[in-house]
Design a protein around this motif. Structure first.
Motif, PDB file in Angstrom:
ATOM      1  N   UNK A 127      55.480  50.968  32.459  1.00  0.00           N
ATOM      2  CA  UNK A 127      55.241  50.112  33.624  1.00  0.00           C
ATOM      3  C   UNK A 127      53.952  49.335  33.399  1.00  0.00           C
ATOM      4  N   UNK A 128      54.024  48.026  33.503  1.00  0.00           N
ATOM      5  CA  UNK A 128      52.819  47.228  33.302  1.00  0.00           C
ATOM      6  C   UNK A 128      51.987  47.239  34.587  1.00  0.00           C
ATOM      7  N   UNK A 129      50.682  47.119  34.404  1.00  0.00           N
ATOM      8  CA  UNK A 129      49.769  47.048  35.541  1.00  0.00           C
ATOM      9  C   UNK A 129      49.531  45.593  35.894  1.00  0.00           C
ATOM     10  N   UNK A 130      49.691  45.268  37.164  1.00  0.00           N
ATOM     11  CA  UNK A 130      49.426  43.903  37.613  1.00  0.00           C
ATOM     12  C   UNK A 130      48.021  43.815  38.201  1.00  0.00           C
ATOM     13  N   UNK A 131      47.391  42.693  37.984  1.00  0.00           N
ATOM     14  CA  UNK A 131      45.993  42.525  38.377  1.00  0.00           C
ATOM     15  C   UNK A 131      45.872  41.650  39.616  1.00  0.00           C
ATOM     16  N   UNK A 132      45.198  42.197  40.621  1.00  0.00           N
ATOM     17  CA  UNK A 132      45.018  41.518  41.906  1.00  0.00           C
ATOM     18  C   UNK A 132      43.530  41.310  42.149  1.00  0.00           C
ATOM     19  N   UNK A 133      43.138  40.071  42.432  1.00  0.00           N
ATOM     20  CA  UNK A 133      41.744  39.785  42.807  1.00  0.00           C
ATOM     21  C   UNK A 133      41.700  39.603  44.319  1.00  0.00           C
ATOM     22  N   UNK A 170      45.274  37.338  35.631  1.00  0.00           N
ATOM     23  CA  UNK A 170      45.342  37.472  37.092  1.00  0.00           C
ATOM     24  C   UNK A 170      46.783  37.216  37.546  1.00  0.00           C
ATOM     25  N   UNK A 171      47.339  38.147  38.327  1.00  0.00           N
ATOM     26  CA  UNK A 171      48.699  37.976  38.856  1.00  0.00           C
ATOM     27  C   UNK A 171      48.727  37.485  40.299  1.00  0.00           C
ATOM     28  N   UNK A 172      47.693  37.839  41.078  1.00  0.00           N
ATOM     29  CA  UNK A 172      47.701  37.508  42.505  1.00  0.00           C
ATOM     30  C   UNK A 172      46.281  37.441  43.042  1.00  0.00           C
ATOM     31  N   UNK A 173      46.032  36.478  43.932  1.00  0.00           N
ATOM     32  CA  UNK A 173      44.798  36.414  44.707  1.00  0.00           C
ATOM     33  C   UNK A 173      45.109  36.856  46.133  1.00  0.00           C
TER      34      UNK A 173
END
Length: 258
Positions: A4-10, A96-99
């Protein structure tokens, strides 16, 4: 099974917008301690790991936003080095996947607009989906009503989002307010899941993004910083060679400056 990949949220917003509480709501436990951002520099960040019950993993970057619509030169120079460190760290993690733009339910302000532009336009070049998280809405009969009432104000300030979550992240509530807290976790997680698409690659900073960011951010600065000071930050704080720092400085175009 594939890993499972980790998604990055700022996540960003002003002090008092409830970023730490939103992170704890998202996690389902207290992992972020609530503390003021006022002693930290713009774009300084803290990382948190969150795993949902279905196994999906998120790395959340709690990032300091602007407290005023304008920056002093010293704050501007610190923001450059912090932005460089943040984007490089995110690049190593897959981008970055999501702000998540965290605002407190109330009136829409010029500082909100500046924070939106800092992260969505200047830092991420409008390449990353942004979801609005409106907090402190436990007194609303229907929390979604805040968005209906304030859509026009958001548009007036050119604050546009791919999605939104109208919530309360205050954990010490009782009775019907407690129900709203539990409801809020579901609302927030759905927004993150919908807009944090696993198949999309994270944004890692386009060609020349740093020079572009430095030039755009000048719009918020009181006065005009010297390029020699910028080169100093790039060499001393960002670890660039003088030659590379000078190349970056050459490509800086100060926008919207008379």
């Amino acid at each position: 099974m594939a890993p499972v990949s980790t998604r990055n949220v700022v996540i960003f917003g002003e002090t008092g917008a409830g970023k730490s509480s939103v992170i704890n709501l998202l996690a389902g436990q207290e992992i972020a301690h609530i503390s003021p951002d006022s002693h930290r520099c713009t774009l300084h960040w803290t990382e948190y790991q969150i795993t949902f019950e279905d196994g999906s993993r998120y790395k959340v970057f709690d990032t300091v936003g602007l407290e005023e619509p304008r920056l002093q030169t010293g704050e501007y120079l610190s923001a450059i080095s912090n932005a460089y460190g943040l984007i490089n760290t995110l690049k190593e993690r897959g981008g970055v996947n999501l702000l998540l733009f965290c605002i407190r339910g109330g009136r829409v302000t010029a500082t909100m607009q500046s924070n939106y532009r800092l992260f969505f336009e200047f830092l991420c070049e409008e390449k990353v989906p942004l979801a609005l998280v409106v907090t402190n809405l436990e007194r609303e009969t229907r929390m979604e009503d805040w968005y209906t009432r304030n859509m026009g104000y958001l548009e007036k300030y050119n604050i546009r989002s791919a999605g939104h979550a109208c919530i309360t992240a205050a954990n010490l509530l009782d009775g019907r307010h407690r129900d709203k807290y539990d409801e809020s976790r579901g609302i927030l997680r759905r927004v993150v899941e919908v807009h944090c698409n696993a198949s999309m690659e994270g944004w890692t900073g386009g060609q020349g993004w740093l020079a572009s960011f430095i030039g755009k951010l000048v719009e918020f600065v009181v006065g005009r910083p010297k390029k020699t000071d910028i080169i100093g930050v790039l060499t001393k704080r960002c670890g660039m060679t003088k030659e590379v720092a000078q190349q970056v400085a050459q490509h800086i175009k100060y926008e919207n400056q008379s």
